[in-house]
Design a protein around this motif. Structure first.
Motif, mmCIF file in Angstrom:
data_model
loop_
_atom_site.group_PDB
_atom_site.id
_atom_site.type_symbol
_atom_site.label_atom_id
_atom_site.label_comp_id
_atom_site.label_asym_id
_atom_site.label_seq_id
_atom_site.Cartn_x
_atom_site.Cartn_y
_atom_site.Cartn_z
ATOM 1 N N LYS A 32 -4.030 9.212 57.658
ATOM 2 C CA LYS A 32 -4.547 7.946 57.131
ATOM 3 C C LYS A 32 -3.879 6.747 57.807
ATOM 4 C CE LYS A 32 -6.249 9.804 52.873
ATOM 5 N NZ LYS A 32 -6.565 9.565 51.485
ATOM 6 N N GLY A 33 -3.711 6.871 59.129
ATOM 7 C CA GLY A 33 -3.166 5.782 59.920
ATOM 8 C C GLY A 33 -1.654 5.652 59.918
ATOM 9 N N LYS A 34 -0.962 6.538 59.243
ATOM 10 C CA LYS A 34 0.497 6.492 59.150
ATOM 11 C C LYS A 34 1.108 7.726 59.804
ATOM 12 C CE LYS A 34 0.223 2.849 56.556
ATOM 13 N NZ LYS A 34 0.518 1.548 57.052
ATOM 14 N N THR A 35 2.316 7.572 60.319
ATOM 15 C CA THR A 35 3.036 8.685 60.923
ATOM 16 C C THR A 35 3.841 9.406 59.848
ATOM 17 O OG1 THR A 35 3.196 7.500 63.013
ATOM 18 C CG2 THR A 35 4.705 9.341 62.706
ATOM 19 N N VAL A 36 3.620 10.716 59.745
ATOM 20 C CA VAL A 36 4.307 11.568 58.772
ATOM 21 C C VAL A 36 5.052 12.638 59.553
ATOM 22 C CG1 VAL A 36 3.990 13.084 56.781
ATOM 23 C CG2 VAL A 36 2.436 11.151 57.126
ATOM 24 N N GLY A 37 6.262 12.955 59.126
ATOM 25 C CA GLY A 37 7.074 13.913 59.857
ATOM 26 C C GLY A 37 7.388 15.175 59.078
ATOM 27 N N PHE A 38 7.691 16.222 59.851
ATOM 28 C CA PHE A 38 8.032 17.531 59.308
ATOM 29 C C PHE A 38 9.214 18.090 60.085
ATOM 30 C CE2 PHE A 38 3.732 16.479 58.455
ATOM 31 C CZ PHE A 38 3.606 16.766 57.111
ATOM 32 N N CYS A 39 9.835 19.144 59.558
ATOM 33 C CA CYS A 39 11.030 19.696 60.205
ATOM 34 C C CYS A 39 10.703 20.570 61.402
ATOM 35 C CB CYS A 39 11.871 20.468 59.194
ATOM 36 S SG CYS A 39 11.059 21.944 58.541
ATOM 37 N N ASN A 40 9.468 21.077 61.475
ATOM 38 C CA ASN A 40 9.069 21.918 62.603
ATOM 39 C C ASN A 40 7.545 21.913 62.697
ATOM 40 O OD1 ASN A 40 7.891 24.240 61.106
ATOM 41 N ND2 ASN A 40 9.973 24.464 60.353
ATOM 42 N N PRO A 41 7.003 22.332 63.830
ATOM 43 C CA PRO A 41 5.545 22.347 63.989
ATOM 44 C C PRO A 41 4.827 23.215 62.958
ATOM 45 C CG PRO A 41 6.588 22.482 66.133
ATOM 46 C CD PRO A 41 7.682 22.647 65.095
ATOM 47 N N GLY A 42 5.461 24.267 62.477
ATOM 48 C CA GLY A 42 4.830 25.121 61.471
ATOM 49 C C GLY A 42 4.564 24.379 60.173
ATOM 50 N N CYS A 43 5.520 23.575 59.739
ATOM 51 C CA CYS A 43 5.322 22.783 58.521
ATOM 52 C C CYS A 43 4.237 21.733 58.750
ATOM 53 C CB CYS A 43 6.618 22.112 58.094
ATOM 54 S SG CYS A 43 7.779 23.221 57.261
#
Length: 62
Positions: A32-43
């Motif tokens: 939705k236009g925002k950058t969201v992060g995760f701990c690894n590509p799987g997540c």
């Protein structure tokens, strides 16, 4: 959703919503236009699948 133009400093969160671990630069996505992060590509992929399923359900596409 994932893309190479995403930057860690633009990420809305600092910890992965799935694991609680710190987000990594190689595991970002745009939602939705925002950058969201995760701990690894799987997540990140798990998030993308969940979002796609919800979006399809909302649109009645299953």
């Amino acid at each position: 959703m994932a893309g190479g133009d995403l930057r860690l400093e633009d990420c809305l969160n600092r910890v992965c919503p799935w694991s609680g671990r710190p987000v990594q630069a190689d595991s970002l996505t745009r939602y939705k236009g925002k950058t969201v992060g995760f701990c690894n590509p799987g997540c990140r992929e798990k998030f993308e699948k969940a979002v796609n399923a919800f979006d399809a359900a909302i649109e009645g596409q299953k």
